[in-house]
Design an enzyme around this catalytic site. Structure first.
Site, PDB file in Angstrom:
ATOM      1  N   CYS A  13      48.971  39.435  33.727  1.00  0.00           N
ATOM      2  CA  CYS A  13      48.062  39.405  34.873  1.00  0.00           C
ATOM      3  C   CYS A  13      48.539  38.424  35.942  1.00  0.00           C
ATOM      4  CB  CYS A  13      46.642  39.068  34.434  1.00  0.00           C
ATOM      5  SG  CYS A  13      46.461  37.454  33.614  1.00  0.00           S
ATOM      6  N   HIS A 268      42.481  34.425  33.069  1.00  0.00           N
ATOM      7  CA  HIS A 268      42.913  35.692  33.657  1.00  0.00           C
ATOM      8  C   HIS A 268      43.092  35.493  35.160  1.00  0.00           C
ATOM      9  CE1 HIS A 268      43.317  39.999  34.230  1.00  0.00           C
ATOM     10  NE2 HIS A 268      42.404  39.948  35.184  1.00  0.00           N
TER      11      HIS A 268
END
Length: 323
Positions: A13, A268
């Site tokens: 990510c 994330h």
């Protein structure tokens, strides 16, 4: 064309967010399209700019909502960019940029890449006893802005962070420096002055810190940042080492936000990017891409009681006259 996502190929990510920031920058892709193409297949597999160009073309010519950055990820693994590990976006940005620059091939493209991203500052050290002063110019790829002051008080706006970063600091007690003219350690005044700002300016909000702890933790407090930023209005005359023409070009508009959610050990990344051609904001969350509003981007300002919330970590500003 419409924005295309990147599939997550193993905790990628952070890499995906940074790739989107690079590839949505039409000034960067203008350089990328003029690279020297490697001659041999083995060289092609190990050349990061070439693999980025292949990925860009796949994203632009395909009709899928997302593509796999697998070949580029394998290419980057040779340069200490591993999959299935947590990356820090600020460190990974520097790693990617340096590898791209190293493999760009043509000297004129290396110079253009540096002009596009490199910040120039002048460091000053002045002895408080004899007033002897030393000056040194240095280059930076990001402005690493503290979000706390020296007393661990929260800085309230991005402008406050900039002013604090360029504020002079007294070096006393165990931080004293050796003065050759005085022949001993003396108190010094250390300051940094802004000389030159690039076309694409990257700001690193230092939200991960130790702060009287042996463990790194995240600072999630509210810290607003503007869409429009005029450096000549934020900094004082003493904090700038630039002529009038240089300072007149210090008018910026927000281009991208790389945001982090979660904790330092389990987080994330996603990217909010304003298309330079459509003038619309998009959220790039791996393979999911959607159009968003400025109010959605402002949700990355941070929240004092929600430590897992999405918080801006890297800010990319673009010089207005380029657009």
């Amino acid at each position: 064309t419409e924005a295309i996502g990147l599939y997550n190929v193993g905790q990628s990510c952070c890499l995906n967010s940074l790739l989107q920031v690079f590839l949505m920058n039409i000034h960067f892709t203008g350089i990328l399209r003029r690279i020297m193409i490697p001659r041999h297949a083995a060289q092609m597999r190990r050349n990061v700019p070439y693999q980025m160009l292949l990925l860009l073309e796949e994203m632009q010519h395909g009709k899928r909502k997302a593509v796999f950055p697998t070949a580029l990820a394998h290419c980057l693994s040779a340069y200490r960019v591993k999959l299935f590990v947590q990356h820090d976006a600020a460190q990974l940005f520097l790693t990617l940029w340096n590898v791209i620059k190293m493999q760009m091939g043509k000297p004129e493209l290396v110079e253009e890449l540096s002009d596009l991203y490199t910040i120039c500052v002048q460091e000053h050290l002045a002895c408080q006893k004899c007033s002897v002063e030393t000056k040194r110019n240095s280059s930076m790829l990001t402005l690493p802005l503290p979000v706390l002051d020296s007393n661990s008080h929260k800085l309230r706006t991005l402008e406050n962070c900039l002013q604090y970063f360029f504020h002079p600091e007294e070096l006393t007690d165990h931080n004293m420096c050796f003065c050759e003219q005085c022949g001993r350690k003396t108190p010094f005044l250390q300051s940094m002055r802004l000389v030159h700002l690039p076309k694409t300016l990257t700001i690193h909000l230092k939200r991960f810190c130790f702060e009287n702890s042996a463990y790194i933790h995240k600072l999630s407090h509210y810290l607003p940042f503007p869409q429009d930023l005029d450096f000549s209005a934020v900094l004082t005359e003493d904090q700038c080492q630039a002529d009038a023409n240089e300072k007149a070009a210090w008018q910026y508009e927000l281009f991208a936000v790389v945001a982090h959610s979660g904790s330092t050990s389990c987080g994330h990344y996603c990217a909010y990017i304003r298309s330079l051609t459509e003038r619309k904001w998009y959220c790039f969350n791996d393979s999911e891409v959607c159009q968003v509003s400025w109010d959605d981007v402002k949700c990355t300002y941070g929240h004092p009681s929600l430590h897992w919330a999405e918080t801006a970590y890297l800010l990319m500003y673009m010089k207005k006259q380029l657009q």
